[in-house]
Design an enzyme around this catalytic site. Structure first.
Site, short mmCIF file in Angstrom:
data_model
loop_
_atom_site.label_atom_id
_atom_site.label_comp_id
_atom_site.label_asym_id
_atom_site.label_seq_id
_atom_site.Cartn_x
_atom_site.Cartn_y
_atom_site.Cartn_z
N GLY A 49 0.79 -1.24 0.00
CA GLY A 49 0.00 0.00 0.00
C GLY A 49 0.81 1.27 0.00
CG HIS A 74 20.28 13.83 -13.43
ND1 HIS A 74 21.15 13.39 -12.46
CD2 HIS A 74 19.46 12.77 -13.68
CE1 HIS A 74 20.88 12.14 -12.14
NE2 HIS A 74 19.84 11.74 -12.85
CG HIS A 79 19.05 11.87 -9.16
ND1 HIS A 79 20.32 11.79 -8.64
CD2 HIS A 79 18.88 10.73 -9.88
CE1 HIS A 79 20.88 10.64 -9.03
NE2 HIS A 79 20.02 10.00 -9.78
CG ASP A 196 26.14 6.33 -12.22
OD1 ASP A 196 25.63 5.35 -11.65
OD2 ASP A 196 25.78 6.71 -13.36
CG HIS A 367 16.93 0.97 -23.36
ND1 HIS A 367 16.62 2.26 -22.99
CD2 HIS A 367 17.58 0.42 -22.30
CE1 HIS A 367 17.06 2.48 -21.75
NE2 HIS A 367 17.64 1.38 -21.31
CG HIS A 371 23.23 4.85 -15.36
ND1 HIS A 371 23.35 5.72 -14.29
CD2 HIS A 371 21.89 4.69 -15.56
CE1 HIS A 371 22.14 6.07 -13.88
NE2 HIS A 371 21.24 5.46 -14.63
CG ASP A 446 -0.58 4.57 2.36
OD1 ASP A 446 -1.13 4.83 1.28
OD2 ASP A 446 -0.98 3.68 3.12
#
Length: 558
Positions: A49, A74, A79, A196, A367, A371, A446
């Site tokens: 939930g 970014h 983020h 990263d 695709h 990264h 929630d």
């Protein structure tokens, strides 16, 4: 002899390490704290939930007078998504580039925070003085324009946070990563690098976004009917290439899905997205055009149950149906944990009779990641040549793998810090060590409730979802302690009442006997009555059914 510093530099993450999402990193020196990013993550399967999860910012609110600002690298949700919640408790200046700020402003407007938030635009040339810390920036490539890395000059040395990055040699928007600036920062000397780790397990290089454009155009050309393409709304380079491919193949584009509509309008308004005149059409116009003249740009690349693509796959979308022979492109990789949703959506699309292009196994490269893979991560390490290395932005195995890459380019193992959220790295007089932990964790959201659902509520939801609930209602007489009515037993999600009359009658008898016995012994405290009923009934039901429903005794006195 140089004077020794008595102050320490602290570096720690409140989110984004040991997990994907809710990125938030902090650098503190004496009385100055800078926060980098403020993201959210989507709930795990056991968070029943829950809508979203944000970092626990208890440490920052306790030290709010030291927080000099939040810098955003970014505009991705992991983020910026936590900002509407964080800024309510931490009203500090916000620094972001033009597109990132545009996306943030849409969020703050919804949360009624636009008027009260001090927003400062930056670019890769900006220099910010924030207490004793100075921030400068460098351009990076990512799957959204206007992404930057941050170099923080501190009294101990320079701390670099790469933001999310890859090295794309042929970027779609001709915004090249500033390799010269990175090399210059490295040449001057980097004390600590936070980098990263998302693709640290992936060998080689990440492909250029431009290669995806070529593939998309090829699919558009071959498709005999309509094309539906689902991707992340914030992947503006990808969205641009959809418009470019549509222009090249003489198709019109309609945009569906709330986040996609928002991002397309913000990005085109700010000049980051170029849409030829007359190309955009309303969803209602789709059926008026020939099938081979239409592209539907949609959200739902992660198979989210309420997204536009999933609703179209189930034929429950108000405006658009997918027809046999339509081509559907899912131009994204599933985020860990979403594979099942994506698989289900792909199944439903195939059932309709659509041609589906998806996943790493698809013939076409529709695709590429935003990264950097292993070779790019090594390049960043070699450009920056840090004394200390802290892998960030990834699950633990990714951080560990990034640590191994750092060793391979010559960083000693003892100078690599694997951190969990709340762990601090303390640097004093050039020497780094693990410091004490700061307050950290998850705040669960929630609906409108922020943080009011904790582990106990989640545990109850789990119990309810597994074995159901039994409510026992009894009315007692105040005067002589006799049972006036009941016990009535109401079952939800435990057993089907009509087929379990014997079991419930026996349960009824046990409750009556227990209460009568207790009242004969002059036990009339509600707490003891309830506890006894719960224990006796719980034992009986477990013996009979091997289930443990939640038992709620309700005792009333008249």
């Amino acid at each position: 002899m140089s004077k020794k510093n008595i102050d320490k530099l602290l570096i720690f993450a409140l989110g984004g390490v040991g997990e994907i999402g809710k990125n938030m990193y902090c650098v503190q020196y004496a009385n100055d704290i800078i926060v980098i990013d403020s993201g959210l993550k989507f709930p795990e399967e056991d968070m029943l939930g829950i809508d979203i999860v944000i970092p626990d910012i208890g440490y920052l609110t306790e030290n709010r007078d030291k927080v000099r600002g939040i810098i955003i690298t970014h505009g991705h949700e992991d983020h910026i998504g936590g900002l509407p919640y964080v800024l309510k408790h931490l009203n500090v200046p916000l620094y972001a580039t033009k597109l990132t700020m545009g996306l943030i402003e849409a969020k703050l407007k919804e949360a009624n925070l636009l008027g009260t938030t001090n927003r400062i635009l930056i670019n890769s040339e900006s220099v910010l003085s924030l207490g004793v810390l100075t921030a400068t920036f460098f351009k990076t490539n990512h799957s959204i324009p206007d992404s930057v890395g941050v170099a923080l000059d501190t009294p101990e040395g320079v701390v670099v946070h790469t933001g999310d990055f890859k090295f794309d040699q042929t970027p779609v928007n001709d915004q090249y990563a500033d390799l010269h600036r990175m090399a210059e920062i490295g040449k001057k000397g980097v004390l600590a690098l936070l980098s990263d780790s998302t693709n640290a397990e992936r060998p080689g290089y990440t492909g250029s976004e431009r290669s995806v454009g070529v593939e998309i155009e090829e699919v558009f050309r071959k498709a005999k009917q309509r094309v539906v393409i689902a991707t992340f709304a914030s992947n503006i380079h990808r969205v641009q290439q959809v418009f470019d491919a549509a222009a090249a193949t003489n198709r019109k584009v309609t945009v569906i899905g709330r986040s996609m509509v928002n991002v397309v309008s913000i990005a085109s308004e700010l000049g980051y997205l170029h849409i030829p005149d007359g190309m955009l059409i309303e969803p209602e116009e789709v059926n008026k055009l020939a099938a081979d003249r239409v592209v539907i740009l949609s959200t739902g690349s992660q198979g989210e149950p309420m997204s536009a693509l999933t609703r179209m796959a189930r034929s429950t979308h108000r405006k658009i149906d997918i027809l046999p022979g339509d081509t559907v492109i899912i131009a994204a990789t599933p985020i860990p944990g979403n594979e099942r949703y994506v698989g289900r959506t792909v199944d439903e699309l195939f059932r309709i009779g659509a041609n589906v292009i998806y996943g790493p196994g698809s013939v076409t490269g529709v695709h590429v990641s935003g990264h950097g893979s292993q070779e790019e991560l090594k390049l960043m390490l070699n450009l920056m040549k840090p004394k200390y290395f802290i892998p960030i932005h990834g699950e633990y195995r990714m951080l560990r793998q990034h640590g191994i890459l750092a060793e391979s380019v010559g960083i000693p193992k003892e100078d690599i810090f694997m951190c969990d959220i709340g762990d601090t790295v303390e640097i004093q007089n050039g020497v780094a060590r693990k410091g004490s932990k700061v307050q950290s964790g998850n705040i669960l959201i929630d609906g409108l409730g922020v943080g009011d659902v904790g582990n106990i509520v989640l545990r109850d939801r789990k119990l309810l979802s597994q074995d159901g609930i039994l409510v026992v209602v009894v009315t007692l007489s105040k005067q002589d302690g006799k049972i006036l009515s009941g016990p009535d037993i109401i079952s939800r999600g435990f057993v089907y009442v009509r087929e379990s009359e014997g079991l419930l009658e026996e349960a009824n008898r046990i409750v009556t006997n227990t209460l009568t016995k207790l009242m004969n012994e002059n036990v009339n405290e509600w707490a003891s009555l309830k506890t006894n009923v719960k224990d006796v009934l719980g034992r009986f039901l477990y013996e009979q059914t091997r289930r443990r429903p939640m038992i709620l005794p309700i005792i009333m006195e008249v």
